[in-house]
Design a protein around this motif. Structure first.
Motif, mmCIF file in Angstrom:
data_model
loop_
_atom_site.group_PDB
_atom_site.id
_atom_site.type_symbol
_atom_site.label_atom_id
_atom_site.label_comp_id
_atom_site.label_asym_id
_atom_site.label_seq_id
_atom_site.Cartn_x
_atom_site.Cartn_y
_atom_site.Cartn_z
ATOM 1 N N ARG A 154 -14.692 14.493 25.632
ATOM 2 C CA ARG A 154 -14.671 13.471 26.672
ATOM 3 C C ARG A 154 -15.742 13.733 27.743
ATOM 4 N N GLU A 155 -16.097 15.008 27.912
ATOM 5 C CA GLU A 155 -17.122 15.341 28.918
ATOM 6 C C GLU A 155 -18.534 14.998 28.432
ATOM 7 N N LEU A 156 -18.683 14.655 27.147
ATOM 8 C CA LEU A 156 -20.013 14.354 26.596
ATOM 9 C C LEU A 156 -20.364 12.880 26.688
ATOM 10 N N THR A 157 -19.427 12.057 27.141
ATOM 11 C CA THR A 157 -19.633 10.613 27.163
ATOM 12 C C THR A 157 -18.987 9.990 28.401
ATOM 13 N N GLN A 161 -4.047 15.803 30.633
ATOM 14 C CA GLN A 161 -4.956 16.959 30.702
ATOM 15 C C GLN A 161 -6.418 16.557 30.623
ATOM 16 N N GLY A 162 -6.680 15.274 30.368
ATOM 17 C CA GLY A 162 -8.061 14.792 30.343
ATOM 18 C C GLY A 162 -8.750 14.989 29.008
ATOM 19 N N THR A 163 -7.979 15.281 27.956
ATOM 20 C CA THR A 163 -8.594 15.440 26.630
ATOM 21 C C THR A 163 -8.865 14.090 25.992
ATOM 22 N N LEU A 164 -7.928 13.163 26.157
ATOM 23 C CA LEU A 164 -8.046 11.829 25.560
ATOM 24 C C LEU A 164 -7.794 10.755 26.612
ATOM 25 N N ASP A 165 -8.285 9.552 26.318
ATOM 26 C CA ASP A 165 -7.922 8.403 27.152
ATOM 27 C C ASP A 165 -6.753 7.642 26.554
ATOM 28 N N SER A 166 -6.635 7.709 25.231
ATOM 29 C CA SER A 166 -5.536 7.019 24.576
ATOM 30 C C SER A 166 -5.438 7.491 23.126
ATOM 31 N N VAL A 214 -10.585 7.974 22.157
ATOM 32 C CA VAL A 214 -9.268 7.794 21.547
ATOM 33 C C VAL A 214 -9.141 8.806 20.410
ATOM 34 N N GLY A 215 -7.993 9.467 20.336
ATOM 35 C CA GLY A 215 -7.812 10.465 19.283
ATOM 36 C C GLY A 215 -6.469 10.319 18.595
ATOM 37 N N VAL A 216 -6.298 11.073 17.515
ATOM 38 C CA VAL A 216 -5.047 11.055 16.755
ATOM 39 C C VAL A 216 -4.675 12.496 16.410
ATOM 40 N N GLY A 217 -3.730 12.678 15.492
ATOM 41 C CA GLY A 217 -3.406 14.032 15.026
ATOM 42 C C GLY A 217 -1.939 14.359 15.073
ATOM 43 N N ARG A 218 -1.163 13.621 14.330
ATOM 44 C CA ARG A 218 0.294 13.785 14.259
ATOM 45 C C ARG A 218 0.933 13.785 15.640
ATOM 46 N N PHE A 219 0.661 12.702 16.351
ATOM 47 C CA PHE A 219 1.332 12.476 17.630
ATOM 48 C C PHE A 219 2.663 11.810 17.355
ATOM 49 N N ASN A 260 -25.664 9.839 21.550
ATOM 50 C CA ASN A 260 -25.387 8.394 21.616
ATOM 51 C C ASN A 260 -24.396 8.052 22.724
ATOM 52 N N ARG A 261 -24.245 8.972 23.607
ATOM 53 C CA ARG A 261 -23.330 8.964 24.759
ATOM 54 C C ARG A 261 -22.531 7.681 25.005
ATOM 55 N N ASP A 262 -23.242 6.661 25.538
ATOM 56 C CA ASP A 262 -22.548 5.459 25.984
ATOM 57 C C ASP A 262 -22.869 4.251 25.112
ATOM 58 N N LEU A 263 -23.365 4.486 23.915
ATOM 59 C CA LEU A 263 -23.768 3.369 23.057
ATOM 60 C C LEU A 263 -22.581 2.515 22.610
ATOM 61 N N PRO A 264 -21.528 3.096 22.022
ATOM 62 C CA PRO A 264 -20.342 2.271 21.765
ATOM 63 C C PRO A 264 -19.521 2.104 23.053
ATOM 64 N N ASP A 265 -18.606 1.160 23.045
ATOM 65 C CA ASP A 265 -17.730 0.986 24.222
ATOM 66 C C ASP A 265 -16.557 1.947 24.180
ATOM 67 N N LEU A 266 -16.304 2.507 23.017
ATOM 68 C CA LEU A 266 -15.166 3.427 22.873
ATOM 69 C C LEU A 266 -15.400 4.310 21.652
ATOM 70 N N TRP A 267 -15.107 5.597 21.798
ATOM 71 C CA TRP A 267 -15.168 6.528 20.658
ATOM 72 C C TRP A 267 -13.770 6.701 20.087
ATOM 73 N N ASP A 268 -13.644 6.480 18.775
ATOM 74 C CA ASP A 268 -12.356 6.612 18.092
ATOM 75 C C ASP A 268 -12.501 7.783 17.117
ATOM 76 N N LEU A 269 -11.868 8.902 17.434
ATOM 77 C CA LEU A 269 -12.146 10.141 16.711
ATOM 78 C C LEU A 269 -10.945 10.589 15.879
ATOM 79 N N ALA A 270 -11.200 10.883 14.614
ATOM 80 C CA ALA A 270 -10.142 11.322 13.700
ATOM 81 C C ALA A 270 -10.769 12.231 12.654
ATOM 82 N N GLN A 271 -9.973 13.140 12.129
ATOM 83 C CA GLN A 271 -10.557 14.167 11.253
ATOM 84 C C GLN A 271 -10.564 13.777 9.770
#
Ligand SMILES: Cc1cc2nc3c(=O)[nH]c(=O)nc-3n(C[C@H](O)[C@H](O)[C@H](O)COP(=O)(O)O)c2cc1C
Ligand code: SF4
Length: 142
Positions: free
Chosen positions: A75-78, A100-105, A83-88, A38-49
């Motif tokens: 990020r290389e798949l889309t 490092q290019g893992t997340l945009d925000s 956007v990611g989280v994880g006890r930041f 679904n690569r570019d279907l949403p405008d933003l991917w919001d990923l959380a576990q």
């Protein structure tokens, strides 16, 4: 949803990085397949576990950037922002993962929002800001 709203607003999609419920849910590998499909279907991917317990662990049980391995490489798949989280709890860790290019925000507990960063750059910040300690009081109140 796209048909309903057209270009009038951005569509973000929050998906679990790993539902951690075995064959009843998405594994991390399946999530990667789903994003690639679904690569570019949403405008933003919001990923959380997974669940609250998986996703929002307190500092006693979760290292900072606890979801880094689960999100690295997605990020290389889309072509859309990830956007990611994880006890930041520290903005420095968040910034490292963006550089490092893992997340945009990231939008999560603790670290100052982009608006606060901008306020500080303008010299008008509320200097009483304190870094998050991962105590999870905010989660018990949710
Ligand atoms: C007070 C609070 C409210 C939250 N509300 C939501 C919500 O409404 N929807 C959602 O998907 N996640 C919500 N979350 C989860 C966060 O988006 C994020 O996944 C979680 O805090 C883990 O990231 P962190 O460890 O970097 O804080 C909330 C988190 C907190 C602390
Ligand atoms: S209550 Fe404050 S310090 Fe504790 S986890 Fe939530 S944002 Fe962090």
């Amino acid at each position: 949803m796209r048909d309903a709203v057209g270009d009038s607003m951005g569509l973000t999609l929050r998906v679990s990085l790993d539902e951690t419920i075995g064959t009843l849910g998405f594994s991390n590998a399946e999530l990667r397949d789903f994003i690639e499909m679904n690569r570019d279907l949403p405008d933003l991917w919001d990923l959380a576990q997974g669940t609250w317990e998986d996703c929002s662990g307190p500092s006693r049980f979760k290292e900072e950037a606890a979801q880094e391995a689960l999100v690295r490489g997605i990020r290389e798949l889309t072509g859309k922002p990830v956007v990611g989280v994880g006890r930041f709890t520290s903005p420095d860790v968040m910034v490292r993962m963006i550089r490092q290019g893992t997340l945009d925000s990231s939008v999560a507990r603790g670290p100052p929002s982009p608006i606060r960063f901008a306020e500080e750059n303008r010299g008008g910040a509320d200097r009483r800001y304190r870094e998050c300690i991962g105590c999870n009081i905010c989660i018990t109140a949710t």
